[in-house]
Scaffold this active site. Structure first.
Site, PDB file in Angstrom:
ATOM      1  N   GLU A   1     -13.131   4.768   6.698  1.00 36.46           N
ATOM      2  CA  GLU A   1     -12.144   5.626   7.426  1.00 36.46           C
ATOM      3  C   GLU A   1     -12.816   5.657   8.820  1.00 36.46           C
ATOM      4  O   GLU A   1     -13.766   6.336   9.043  1.00 36.46           O
ATOM      5  CB  GLU A   1     -11.669   6.614   6.853  1.00 36.46           C
ATOM      6  CG  GLU A   1     -10.823   7.549   7.359  1.00 36.46           C
ATOM      7  CD  GLU A   1      -9.638   6.894   7.670  1.00 36.46           C
ATOM      8  OE1 GLU A   1      -9.431   5.511   8.073  1.00 36.46           O
ATOM      9  OE2 GLU A   1      -8.416   7.282   6.832  1.00 36.46           O
TER      10      GLU A   1
ATOM     11  N   TYR B   1       1.013  -1.237  -0.107  1.00 39.11           N
ATOM     12  CA  TYR B   1       0.186  -0.029   0.158  1.00 39.11           C
ATOM     13  C   TYR B   1       1.079   1.226   0.167  1.00 39.11           C
ATOM     14  O   TYR B   1       1.874   1.213   0.558  1.00 39.11           O
ATOM     15  CB  TYR B   1      -0.863   0.201   1.275  1.00 39.11           C
ATOM     16  CG  TYR B   1      -1.757   1.252   1.311  1.00 39.11           C
ATOM     17  CD1 TYR B   1      -2.795   1.573   0.602  1.00 39.11           C
ATOM     18  CD2 TYR B   1      -1.412   2.241   2.321  1.00 39.11           C
ATOM     19  CE1 TYR B   1      -3.511   2.661   0.627  1.00 39.11           C
ATOM     20  CE2 TYR B   1      -2.235   3.297   2.537  1.00 39.11           C
ATOM     21  CZ  TYR B   1      -3.445   3.378   1.715  1.00 39.11           C
ATOM     22  OH  TYR B   1      -4.062   4.596   1.736  1.00 39.11           O
TER      23      TYR B   1
ATOM     24  N   ASP C   1      -3.001   5.461  -2.504  1.00 42.82           N
ATOM     25  CA  ASP C   1      -4.027   6.548  -2.188  1.00 42.82           C
ATOM     26  C   ASP C   1      -3.739   7.861  -3.080  1.00 42.82           C
ATOM     27  O   ASP C   1      -2.850   8.552  -3.294  1.00 42.82           O
ATOM     28  CB  ASP C   1      -3.416   7.063  -0.557  1.00 42.82           C
ATOM     29  CG  ASP C   1      -4.223   8.098   0.026  1.00 42.82           C
ATOM     30  OD1 ASP C   1      -5.144   8.769  -1.036  1.00 42.82           O
ATOM     31  OD2 ASP C   1      -3.887   8.722   1.116  1.00 42.82           O
TER      32      ASP C   1
ATOM     33  N   ASP D   1      -6.039  10.225  -2.855  1.00 40.82           N
ATOM     34  CA  ASP D   1      -6.585  11.518  -2.341  1.00 40.82           C
ATOM     35  C   ASP D   1      -8.096  11.614  -2.892  1.00 40.82           C
ATOM     36  O   ASP D   1      -9.053  10.788  -2.939  1.00 40.82           O
ATOM     37  CB  ASP D   1      -5.841  12.953  -2.279  1.00 40.82           C
ATOM     38  CG  ASP D   1      -4.734  12.678  -1.375  1.00 40.82           C
ATOM     39  OD1 ASP D   1      -4.587  11.740  -0.436  1.00 40.82           O
ATOM     40  OD2 ASP D   1      -3.968  13.651  -1.395  1.00 40.82           O
TER      41      ASP D   1
ATOM     42  N   ASP E   1      -0.267  16.052   5.665  1.00 37.34           N
ATOM     43  CA  ASP E   1      -1.289  15.307   4.894  1.00 37.34           C
ATOM     44  C   ASP E   1      -2.423  16.320   4.464  1.00 37.34           C
ATOM     45  O   ASP E   1      -3.481  16.013   5.116  1.00 37.34           O
ATOM     46  CB  ASP E   1      -1.386  14.156   5.448  1.00 37.34           C
ATOM     47  CG  ASP E   1      -2.463  13.054   4.609  1.00 37.34           C
ATOM     48  OD1 ASP E   1      -2.599  13.643   3.205  1.00 37.34           O
ATOM     49  OD2 ASP E   1      -3.132  12.294   5.233  1.00 37.34           O
TER      50      ASP E   1
ATOM     51  N   ARG F   1     -13.262   5.487  -0.616  1.00 38.43           N
ATOM     52  CA  ARG F   1     -12.874   5.713   0.673  1.00 38.43           C
ATOM     53  C   ARG F   1     -14.084   6.935   1.010  1.00 38.43           C
ATOM     54  O   ARG F   1     -14.379   7.826   0.563  1.00 38.43           O
ATOM     55  CB  ARG F   1     -11.744   6.185   0.980  1.00 38.43           C
ATOM     56  CG  ARG F   1     -11.733   6.731   2.425  1.00 38.43           C
ATOM     57  CD  ARG F   1     -10.122   7.479   2.669  1.00 38.43           C
ATOM     58  NE  ARG F   1     -10.097   8.332   3.496  1.00 38.43           N
ATOM     59  CZ  ARG F   1      -8.777   9.133   4.054  1.00 38.43           C
ATOM     60  NH1 ARG F   1      -8.036   8.482   3.393  1.00 38.43           N
ATOM     61  NH2 ARG F   1      -9.159   9.913   4.646  1.00 38.43           N
TER      62      ARG F   1
ATOM     63  N   GLU G   1     -11.186   9.615  -2.119  1.00 39.45           N
ATOM     64  CA  GLU G   1     -12.325   9.570  -0.906  1.00 39.45           C
ATOM     65  C   GLU G   1     -13.121  10.844  -1.294  1.00 39.45           C
ATOM     66  O   GLU G   1     -12.928  11.643  -2.285  1.00 39.45           O
ATOM     67  CB  GLU G   1     -11.106   9.944   0.353  1.00 39.45           C
ATOM     68  CG  GLU G   1     -10.487  11.373   0.088  1.00 39.45           C
ATOM     69  CD  GLU G   1      -9.422  11.433   0.671  1.00 39.45           C
ATOM     70  OE1 GLU G   1      -9.162  12.340   1.637  1.00 39.45           O
ATOM     71  OE2 GLU G   1      -8.538  10.674   0.750  1.00 39.45           O
TER      72      GLU G   1
ATOM     73  N   ASN H   1      -8.799   0.186   7.779  1.00 37.53           N
ATOM     74  CA  ASN H   1      -7.412   0.827   7.974  1.00 37.53           C
ATOM     75  C   ASN H   1      -6.996   0.665   9.368  1.00 37.53           C
ATOM     76  O   ASN H   1      -7.741   1.270  10.373  1.00 37.53           O
ATOM     77  CB  ASN H   1      -7.803   2.412   7.766  1.00 37.53           C
ATOM     78  CG  ASN H   1      -6.526   3.079   7.895  1.00 37.53           C
ATOM     79  OD1 ASN H   1      -5.486   2.741   7.927  1.00 37.53           O
ATOM     80  ND2 ASN H   1      -6.687   4.451   7.749  1.00 37.53           N
TER      81      ASN H   1
ATOM     82  N   CYS I   1      -5.855  14.655   7.038  1.00 37.71           N
ATOM     83  CA  CYS I   1      -5.907  13.453   7.420  1.00 37.71           C
ATOM     84  C   CYS I   1      -7.033  12.911   7.942  1.00 37.71           C
ATOM     85  O   CYS I   1      -7.769  13.518   8.720  1.00 37.71           O
ATOM     86  CB  CYS I   1      -4.680  13.344   8.451  1.00 37.71           C
ATOM     87  SG  CYS I   1      -4.523  11.786   9.359  1.00 37.71           S
TER      88      CYS I   1
ATOM     89  N   HIS J   1      -7.257   4.302  -4.495  1.00 32.36           N
ATOM     90  CA  HIS J   1      -8.784   4.738  -3.759  1.00 32.36           C
ATOM     91  C   HIS J   1      -8.835   6.435  -3.704  1.00 32.36           C
ATOM     92  O   HIS J   1      -7.886   7.027  -3.803  1.00 32.36           O
ATOM     93  CB  HIS J   1      -8.713   4.165  -2.136  1.00 32.36           C
ATOM     94  CG  HIS J   1      -7.686   4.869  -1.166  1.00 32.36           C
ATOM     95  ND1 HIS J   1      -7.836   6.134  -0.827  1.00 32.36           N
ATOM     96  CD2 HIS J   1      -6.738   4.174  -0.692  1.00 32.36           C
ATOM     97  CE1 HIS J   1      -6.883   6.238   0.080  1.00 32.36           C
ATOM     98  NE2 HIS J   1      -6.242   5.176   0.374  1.00 32.36           N
TER      99      HIS J   1
END
Length: 304
Positions: A193, A50, A91, A93, A64, A163, A120, A215, A128, A118
């Protein structure tokens, strides 16, 4: 044995990722913030790799909060994906902008050799997922984001994971409702998440009929569950996104403190990875053999 890239094609890695999600067993994907870390993940026997946006931004010395670019993410992700024969999920974002940007993101990550990504449902720029103060976009906007991503996919086996950060903003029931709509929009995998505990993970599993990713990040809002616990409630995958970075940075901090105090690294040598072990991961012997076998020549007159 491949030296400069993976011995498994991108297409086969994507097939392996999908097969793993459908296998009935939990797929474990530690985070790798560099190609070398990915090699260690593979050597340790995990099923995949990952690439965390939080770890990538931290390694660049940035928080982040959506500061990294598609170019940076695709370049680092591609280097990590090439380092092993394992499939790599990254990731992405919020897709780096509007739905059209999400479509371009999928195309770029496919070109880079990733097995999946992924996206989100936070507003752009994001933050974050285990911090307070997050905001999520309306469900309809996330559905458009996912639709654009799915339409841009050229390899049908490239996994698009949705996500949702809605648990901490709108509550568990709303997060479940969003996940159902995201699956209907074409998401292959749902990343839930900041769920609180085993009960919330189980409730999500019972309510959503698509593969689910858990996660297990440290110092966040989720209880750290074991692989066996996640298997027992039917989860398909688990990530340990920033674990390797935190292990490494903890060792770096304590080691440098010891050198500053003692004036030598002699007291921490036993905590270091030995040079010989590093060379094993880097395949030094194989590179030397390749160099000796390929780059040999004879000079005119018979002198080599």
């Amino acid at each position: 044995m491949r030296l400069f890239s993976s011995g498994v094609t991108d297409a086969d890695k994507r097939k392996a990722l999908r097969a793993g999600l459908a296998s009935g067993d939990l797929q474990r994907w530690p985070g790798a913030f560099s190609p070398l870390v990915a090699k260690i993940v593979a050597d340790a026997g995990f099923e995949g790799v990952y690439v965390s946006g939080a770890a990538l931004s931290a390694d660049l010395g940035l928080p982040d909060i959506g500061l990294t670019t598609l170019t940076e993410v695709a370049a680092r992700g591609g280097a990590i994906a090439r380092a092993t024969d394992l499939p790599t999920l990254i990731d992405a974002d919020t897709g780096f902008g509007e739905p059209m940007s999400a479509a371009r993101t999928v195309a770029a990550l496919e070109d880079a050799g990733l097995a999946g990504c992924h996206l989100e449902d936070q507003v752009n720029p994001k933050r974050c997922g285990h911090l307070d103060g997050k905001e999520v976009v309306p469900t309809t906007e996330m559905v458009r984001r996912l639709g654009a991503a799915v339409s841009a996919r050229r390899d049908e086996n490239f996994v698009i994971c949705a996500r949702t950060d809605a648990r901490g903003v709108e509550g568990l029931d709303a997060a479940i409702a969003r996940a159902t709509e995201y699956a209907a929009a074409g998401a292959d995998l749902i990343f839930t998440e900041a769920l609180a505990d085993l009960d919330e993970f189980a409730r999500f599993r019972d309510a959503v009929d698509v593969p689910l990713l858990a996660n297990m990040t440290e110092f966040g809002k989720s209880e750290l569950l074991t692989a066996d616990q996640l298997r027992s409630i039917g989860y398909n995958a688990v990530i340990y996104p920033v674990t390797t970075l935190r292990l490494a940075m903890g060792a770096v901090e304590s080691g440098l403190a010891a050198i500053a105090a003692d004036g030598t690294q002699a007291g921490v040598v036993d905590r270091m990875q030995h040079r010989a072990r590093l060379y094993e991961f880097l395949q030094y012997a194989d590179y030397n053999a390749f160099d000796s076998e390929i780059f040999t020549y004879s000079r005119p007159g018979g002198t080599s």
